[in-house]
Scaffold this motif. Sequence first.
Motif, mmCIF file in Angstrom:
data_model
loop_
_atom_site.group_PDB
_atom_site.id
_atom_site.type_symbol
_atom_site.label_atom_id
_atom_site.label_comp_id
_atom_site.label_asym_id
_atom_site.label_seq_id
_atom_site.Cartn_x
_atom_site.Cartn_y
_atom_site.Cartn_z
ATOM 1 N N SER A 133 0.892 -1.243 0.065
ATOM 2 C CA SER A 133 -0.006 -0.058 -0.146
ATOM 3 C C SER A 133 0.900 1.144 0.033
ATOM 4 C CB SER A 133 -0.926 -0.035 1.205
ATOM 5 O OG SER A 133 -1.529 1.187 1.215
ATOM 6 N N GLN A 134 0.905 1.862 -1.212
ATOM 7 C CA GLN A 134 1.640 3.213 -1.450
ATOM 8 C C GLN A 134 0.825 4.188 -1.106
ATOM 9 O OE1 GLN A 134 4.234 5.180 -0.925
ATOM 10 N NE2 GLN A 134 5.597 4.321 -2.359
ATOM 11 N N ALA A 153 1.518 9.502 -5.014
ATOM 12 C CA ALA A 153 2.543 9.806 -5.964
ATOM 13 C C ALA A 153 2.718 11.539 -6.154
ATOM 14 C CB ALA A 153 2.230 9.212 -7.607
ATOM 15 N N ARG A 161 8.428 10.309 -3.992
ATOM 16 C CA ARG A 161 7.385 9.099 -3.801
ATOM 17 C C ARG A 161 7.338 8.204 -5.216
ATOM 18 N NH1 ARG A 161 6.656 7.351 0.298
ATOM 19 N NH2 ARG A 161 6.438 9.379 1.128
ATOM 20 N N ASN A 168 10.610 6.137 -5.113
ATOM 21 C CA ASN A 168 10.208 4.867 -4.019
ATOM 22 C C ASN A 168 9.288 4.083 -4.376
ATOM 23 O OD1 ASN A 168 8.155 4.554 -1.184
ATOM 24 N ND2 ASN A 168 10.501 4.185 -0.978
ATOM 25 N N THR A 169 8.319 4.108 -5.149
ATOM 26 C CA THR A 169 7.563 3.128 -5.789
ATOM 27 C C THR A 169 8.020 2.155 -6.836
ATOM 28 O OG1 THR A 169 5.311 4.373 -5.450
ATOM 29 C CG2 THR A 169 5.336 2.716 -7.023
ATOM 30 N N GLU A 170 9.027 2.771 -7.711
ATOM 31 C CA GLU A 170 9.725 2.086 -8.757
ATOM 32 C C GLU A 170 10.612 1.366 -8.046
ATOM 33 O OE1 GLU A 170 11.240 5.337 -11.415
ATOM 34 O OE2 GLU A 170 9.337 5.479 -12.298
ATOM 35 N N ARG A 214 8.477 -1.691 -6.479
ATOM 36 C CA ARG A 214 7.834 -2.492 -7.363
ATOM 37 C C ARG A 214 8.847 -3.219 -8.447
ATOM 38 N NH1 ARG A 214 2.698 0.255 -10.222
ATOM 39 N NH2 ARG A 214 2.299 -1.885 -10.521
ATOM 40 N N PHE A 259 -0.110 -4.280 -5.936
ATOM 41 C CA PHE A 259 0.030 -2.993 -5.267
ATOM 42 C C PHE A 259 -1.144 -2.084 -5.446
ATOM 43 C CE2 PHE A 259 0.751 1.359 -7.012
ATOM 44 C CZ PHE A 259 1.700 1.965 -6.364
ATOM 45 N N ASP A 313 -2.321 2.090 -4.850
ATOM 46 C CA ASP A 313 -2.015 3.633 -4.726
ATOM 47 C C ASP A 313 -3.199 4.084 -4.142
ATOM 48 O OD1 ASP A 313 -1.592 6.354 -5.143
ATOM 49 O OD2 ASP A 313 -1.199 6.285 -7.018
#
Length: 363
Positions: free
Chosen positions: A54-55, A58, A63, A66-68, A71, A84, A86
């Motif tokens: 759970s991010q 963006a 952020r 961080n997600t990249e 993932r 994933f 968002d």
Amino acid sequence: MVRRNMKKRIKKAALAATLVLAAVCIGGCGNKEDKDSKNDKNDSQQELIDVGFSQLGAESDYRVANTESIRGTLTKQNGFNLSFDDAQQKQDKQLLAIRKFTQQEVDCIVLAPVMETGWDTVLQEAKDAGIPVIVVDRRVAVSDKTLVTAWVGSDFRKEADIACEWLKKYTEAKGIAPEELNIVDIQGTLGATAQIDRSNGISNAALKYGWKLYAQVPADYTQAKAKEVMAKLLQAYSDINVVYCENDNEAVGVIEAIEESGRKAGLDIRNGEILIISFDAAHSGLSLVLEGKIALDVECNPLQGSDIARLIKAIKNGEEFPKYTYVPEQAFSLDDTVKSVTLEDGDHEITILTEDIFRNREY
């Protein structure tokens, strides 16, 4: 944990029985190599570690990176099956996502929380289901510390202390008296760990060193909101000479507002320039350091994927693992007036930013 593992074993046993029955029914169809290949594929799929991530959104370059990172690391090739979600900056969406992951009986939940509070109930549900929770980047304030299995992220208070000590040493070196500093703090999302620690850092330093801190106003880590906030602050306080931005996206918006007002972002406070301090050290911020518009950019490292992957595998395998993992970080300036700052844990170097360093950065 035992109850949840038993459920998974029952499911796997049922699946295995179904596969055996199917094999008996189709009998002589296909050759041995085909069957072995299918069995190998099924075994490989069963070995994947199911992770729910759970991010919070963006909202910034940090952020997105961080997600990249997460993932890009928690892939099937690396042994993970990642789900994933968002949350788009909404805590309610995160609560729903965690409940969904719990119901799906994932092996681990990774949470980058919007804010610190409000997590006790949903994390208790995950704990009751035997699912470990790794919190990343920001922290959560919970009554039962065991609701969080491990944490990965930055020391936001240390980042703030580095920035404030740099400002103190820089102004002393330039002969600028403490009472000459007129500061505004463009805050991040209120209630987020980074906001709390960075805001406290500058307010405490201002009190300690005799700086004037005119205002602390949130801009939610976004460029547009920061530009709007800064435009109003420039009208309210005509003698602002230091802006403490709590991330790079805010710094970009602040500089736009400064330039549209007819003033200039730079290090020459005595000649009317406004000194900008920022956090994250993403490309957007460091490019402005190279232009001389951001005086200091303190890194907040978003590349946490590898640390998270190691933690998940260690937890899954019953191995020892650290409760807290701090990612390595630097602070960047184009000016070499201050080469290092000293905190309680020792000296911290200020890296002089070059084109080569900038080009080789990952984010």
